[in-house]
Structure formats: C-alpha cells, structure tokens
Scaffold this motif. Structure first.
Motif, short mmCIF file in Angstrom:
data_model
loop_
_atom_site.label_atom_id
_atom_site.label_comp_id
_atom_site.label_asym_id
_atom_site.label_seq_id
_atom_site.Cartn_x
_atom_site.Cartn_y
_atom_site.Cartn_z
N THR A 1 12.78 -32.32 44.27
CA THR A 1 13.05 -33.22 45.39
C THR A 1 11.87 -33.20 46.36
O THR A 1 11.03 -32.31 46.32
CB THR A 1 14.31 -32.80 46.15
N VAL A 2 11.82 -34.20 47.23
CA VAL A 2 10.77 -34.24 48.24
C VAL A 2 11.35 -33.93 49.62
O VAL A 2 11.06 -32.90 50.21
CB VAL A 2 10.06 -35.62 48.26
N GLN A 3 12.22 -34.84 50.12
CA GLN A 3 12.71 -34.70 51.49
C GLN A 3 13.44 -33.38 51.72
O GLN A 3 13.15 -32.64 52.67
CB GLN A 3 13.63 -35.87 51.85
N SER A 4 14.42 -33.05 50.86
CA SER A 4 15.22 -31.85 51.12
C SER A 4 14.40 -30.58 50.93
O SER A 4 14.60 -29.61 51.65
CB SER A 4 16.45 -31.84 50.22
N SER A 5 13.46 -30.56 49.97
CA SER A 5 12.63 -29.37 49.78
C SER A 5 11.80 -29.10 51.03
O SER A 5 11.69 -27.95 51.49
CB SER A 5 11.69 -29.56 48.57
N ILE A 6 11.22 -30.16 51.58
CA ILE A 6 10.41 -30.01 52.79
C ILE A 6 11.28 -29.62 53.98
O ILE A 6 10.93 -28.75 54.78
CB ILE A 6 9.65 -31.31 53.08
N ALA A 7 12.45 -30.27 54.08
CA ALA A 7 13.34 -29.98 55.21
C ALA A 7 13.82 -28.53 55.18
O ALA A 7 13.80 -27.84 56.21
CB ALA A 7 14.54 -30.93 55.18
N SER B 1 3.40 -29.70 47.19
CA SER B 1 4.06 -29.28 45.95
C SER B 1 5.14 -30.26 45.53
O SER B 1 5.21 -30.68 44.36
CB SER B 1 4.66 -27.88 46.12
N ALA B 2 6.01 -30.64 46.46
CA ALA B 2 7.11 -31.54 46.13
C ALA B 2 6.60 -32.93 45.77
O ALA B 2 7.09 -33.56 44.82
CB ALA B 2 8.09 -31.63 47.31
N THR B 3 5.61 -33.39 46.51
CA THR B 3 5.07 -34.72 46.23
C THR B 3 4.33 -34.75 44.89
O THR B 3 4.48 -35.70 44.11
CB THR B 3 4.10 -35.15 47.35
N THR B 4 3.54 -33.70 44.63
CA THR B 4 2.83 -33.63 43.35
C THR B 4 3.82 -33.60 42.19
O THR B 4 3.61 -34.24 41.16
CB THR B 4 1.94 -32.37 43.31
N SER B 5 4.91 -32.86 42.36
CA SER B 5 5.94 -32.80 41.33
C SER B 5 6.50 -34.18 41.03
O SER B 5 6.67 -34.56 39.87
CB SER B 5 7.07 -31.86 41.77
N ASN B 6 6.76 -34.96 42.09
CA ASN B 6 7.32 -36.30 41.89
C ASN B 6 6.31 -37.24 41.25
O ASN B 6 6.66 -38.04 40.38
CB ASN B 6 7.81 -36.86 43.22
N LEU B 7 5.06 -37.17 41.68
CA LEU B 7 4.04 -38.04 41.12
C LEU B 7 3.81 -37.74 39.64
O LEU B 7 3.77 -38.64 38.80
CB LEU B 7 2.73 -37.90 41.90
N LEU B 8 3.66 -36.44 39.31
CA LEU B 8 3.47 -36.06 37.92
C LEU B 8 4.72 -36.35 37.10
O LEU B 8 4.64 -36.65 35.90
CB LEU B 8 3.11 -34.59 37.82
N ARG C 1 5.40 -14.67 52.72
CA ARG C 1 6.76 -15.14 52.95
C ARG C 1 6.83 -16.67 52.94
O ARG C 1 7.71 -17.27 52.32
CB ARG C 1 7.29 -14.61 54.28
N GLY C 2 5.90 -17.32 53.65
CA GLY C 2 5.93 -18.78 53.73
C GLY C 2 5.80 -19.44 52.38
O GLY C 2 6.50 -20.42 52.08
N ASP C 3 4.90 -18.90 51.54
CA ASP C 3 4.71 -19.48 50.21
C ASP C 3 5.89 -19.17 49.28
O ASP C 3 6.25 -19.99 48.43
CB ASP C 3 3.41 -18.96 49.59
N ARG C 4 6.48 -17.99 49.44
CA ARG C 4 7.65 -17.66 48.60
C ARG C 4 8.80 -18.61 48.88
O ARG C 4 9.54 -18.99 47.96
CB ARG C 4 8.10 -16.20 48.85
N ILE C 5 8.95 -19.02 50.13
CA ILE C 5 10.00 -19.98 50.47
C ILE C 5 9.73 -21.31 49.79
O ILE C 5 10.65 -21.96 49.28
CB ILE C 5 10.09 -20.14 52.00
N VAL C 6 8.48 -21.74 49.75
CA VAL C 6 8.11 -22.98 49.07
C VAL C 6 8.46 -22.89 47.59
O VAL C 6 9.03 -23.83 47.00
CB VAL C 6 6.61 -23.28 49.24
N ILE C 7 8.13 -21.76 46.96
CA ILE C 7 8.40 -21.60 45.53
C ILE C 7 9.90 -21.67 45.25
O ILE C 7 10.34 -22.32 44.28
CB ILE C 7 7.82 -20.26 45.03
N VAL C 8 10.69 -21.05 46.10
CA VAL C 8 12.15 -21.04 45.89
C VAL C 8 12.72 -22.45 46.06
O VAL C 8 13.46 -22.94 45.19
CB VAL C 8 12.84 -20.07 46.87
N PHE C 9 12.37 -23.13 47.15
CA PHE C 9 12.99 -24.42 47.42
C PHE C 9 12.42 -25.55 46.56
O PHE C 9 13.17 -26.38 46.05
CB PHE C 9 12.85 -24.77 48.91
N CYS C 10 11.10 -25.59 46.40
CA CYS C 10 10.50 -26.66 45.60
C CYS C 10 10.66 -26.39 44.10
O CYS C 10 10.78 -27.33 43.32
CB CYS C 10 9.02 -26.81 45.94
#
Length: 329
Positions: free
Chosen positions: A113-119, A134-141, A261-270
């Motif tokens: 997802t894009v919006q909810s992952s970022i939110a 990360s979320a946007t790249t995932s959607n584009l690819l 910590r900040g990047d681990r949160i990205v990995i979990v949500f995205c």
C-alpha cells in the motif's frame, strides 16, 4: 462509534462492507453489468491518474539514496510473500477451495500500500521519507512485477490462465494514466490541494465501484452458494496467520540487518502490507472471465485485517517513542 474507533475501523472499511452487501442484494446483470464494467475501467484510469498527480518527484528523489532499505521492503513484498503463498498450497482443498487459494496466492503477489503504509509509519514516528519511496517504488514496480509473477507462478501451477497480453492491458489502464498524472501534476497540484476532500471521494469512490463490480460478478456466479460459513471463517483465519507471520519476519529481518528504529518501522509497515487499491484493478484485468468475486475475497479480507492490526501497532509504537523522548528529556 466509540467501539468502532477503538478497533480502528474507519468509514472507508465500513463503506467497502456496505458495498459488498449492496452487491450481494442488487448485483449488476445484463446491460447493467456492461455499464458497470465500462464505468469500472474509467474509474481505474482516474484512480491511477490521481496517484500520478499526488506523487512528488522531489519527495521520491529525497529518499532514493537509502537503497538498502528499499531492497529489503521489495524483497519482503515480491519474494517473501510469494514464497509464503506457494507454501499455502498445502491448505487445498481441505481448508481453502481452489479459487480461494488462487486469490490467496494473488494477494501475495500484489504490491504494498502507499497511503496507509506512510500514514502508519508517520504515526509510529518512523522514517517517513523512506516509507514514501519504498511504498511508491513497490506500486510502480508492481505494475510490471505482479503480472509477471502471476504468469510465472499461477500459470505454471494451473491456478489461473493469464496471457502475456494482460501486461499490455495493465500498462494501458494503470501505467499510462499514472504517467499522464505525473506530466500534468505541476498544473493541477494546487487545485488538488484546494479540493482535497472531493478528490478523496473520487479516489475512494473508484475503489468502491471496483468492489461493487467484482462482487456483482461474484453474485451472478453464485459466490456465496459456493462457500460454506466455515470456509469464510477459515479464510479469515488464514489471512490473520499470514499477516502475523509476515509481521514477525519483517521485524526480525529489520533487527538482524541492523536497521535503526525508524527504518525497522518502514520495513514492518511497507513490507507487510498489500494494496487493495492496486490489487483489485489488476485482478479485473488479469482474471477477466474468471470468478473475480472469489479471487479478490482473500485480498479484501487481508486488507481489512492489516489496517486494524497495523493501526494498533502504530499507536503502540507512537506511545513508546513518546515515552523514550520523555525519559531522555
């Protein structure tokens, strides 16, 4: 409504459930179905046009240098999930029917997802620019990778009959409108910001139309007559277990690879999310002529479970961050 807010069930989720109910009672048939089909195609194009106008190239470029983080997220989305989806084949036919398993495997192949992952990343005080990229790249690819994975994994296992020409349909319905949105973005971004709420209605209305179209087709095909109540309960349990496994693995991967910590949160949500907004339009193209209602059911169910679960996690991590800040102050 307080009870619903504690469960993090927002109005959009309730609207999706209401749309499913309407489609179950008043499905589109005959000429009405043709009108809905064309309206759905137009809605899909409008949806991805809006995505193109919303993405800021400057914001995307700002986070592109963190390639290690993005590779991990993409690996979770397009490698870890598909492997788990293939492993779930052991659930056929006793737990999941063939069509439900097809839907479960397709769910594992769609982008994040894009919006909810970022939110959720923002709420949890994570790396927001990293989540955006990360979320946007995932959607584009995903526009290219998901159809290729469907062809490679689902054709070879006999779960779906998808032609390579479907990629052309995906490009015309999804990528071309997105690129047009990027091109016109400088001229319309001010207008979109001024009328953010009506734009959101168009965005979510497009998804509701896709949901109605999919479940209308399902009702005409007799979707609920094909599933016993215990099959629906079993599917919900499978989706919950799949999400739990991925949440655990993404958290473990983030710690093992030494991310902060900040990047681990990205990995979990995205890395643990799957996009209903992207997956449903793709399904209407990739599985044309097949039982769409049954195939998209796992994705819709997983989407609702992931929103509620990740909302709880985000709020918890936000409180933890506030507590840590208070201790250091």
């Amino acid at each position: 409504m307080r009870f619903l807010s504690k469960l993090s069930i927002d109005g959009f989720i309730l609207a999706i459930l209401a749309t499913v109910a309407v489609a179950s009672v008043f499905p589109a048939r005959g000429t009405g179905a043709e009108v809905v089909a064309w309206a759905t195609k137009i809605a899909i194009a409008v949806l991805f046009l809006l995505y193109g106008t919303r993405l800021s190239p400057r914001e995307a470029l700002a986070g592109l240098t963190h390639w290690r983080l993005h590779l991990v997220v993409l690996g979770c989305t397009f490698l870890l999930f598909p492997l788990l989806g293939l492993a779930a084949a052991v659930l056929k036919p006793h737990v999941l029917t063939d069509d439900l398993y097809t839907g479960l495997l397709f769910l594992c192949l769609v982008p994040s997802t894009v919006q909810s992952s970022i939110a959720f990343t923002s709420i949890a005080k994570g790396n927001v620019p990293g989540a955006i990229v990360s979320a946007t790249t995932s959607n584009l690819l995903g526009v290219f990778v998901t159809p290729l994975l469907v062809i490679a994994l689902m054709n070879t296992t006999g779960e779906a009959n998808v032609e390579v020409s479907s990629i052309v349909d995906i490009v015309l319905q999804l990528l071309v409108p997105f690129l047009i949105g990027q091109l016109i973005r400088p001229k319309v971004i001010g207008l979109l910001r001024r009328y953010a709420e009506p734009t959101k209605l168009v965005d979510r209305g497009s998804i509701l139309l896709v949901v109605y179209s999919a479940f209308s087709a399902g009702m005409v095909e007799g979707i609920w007559h094909m599933l016993s109540p215990w099959r629906i309960v079993a599917l919900a349990a499978v989706c919950a277990v799949l999400l739990a496994i991925v949440l655990g693995l993404t958290a473990l991967i983030g710690r093992t690879l030494g991310f902060d910590r900040g990047d681990r949160i990205v990995i979990v949500f995205c890395g643990s999310k799957k996009s209903l907004a992207t997956g449903l339009p793709m399904a209407t193209v990739l599985f044309a002529g097949q039982p769409i209602g049954l195939i998209v059911l796992p994705l819709m169910m997983f989407h609702q479970i992931q929103l509620m679960t990740c909302a709880v996690l985000a709020q918890r991590w936000s409180r933890d961050a506030a507590a840590d800040l208070a201790e250091t102050a």
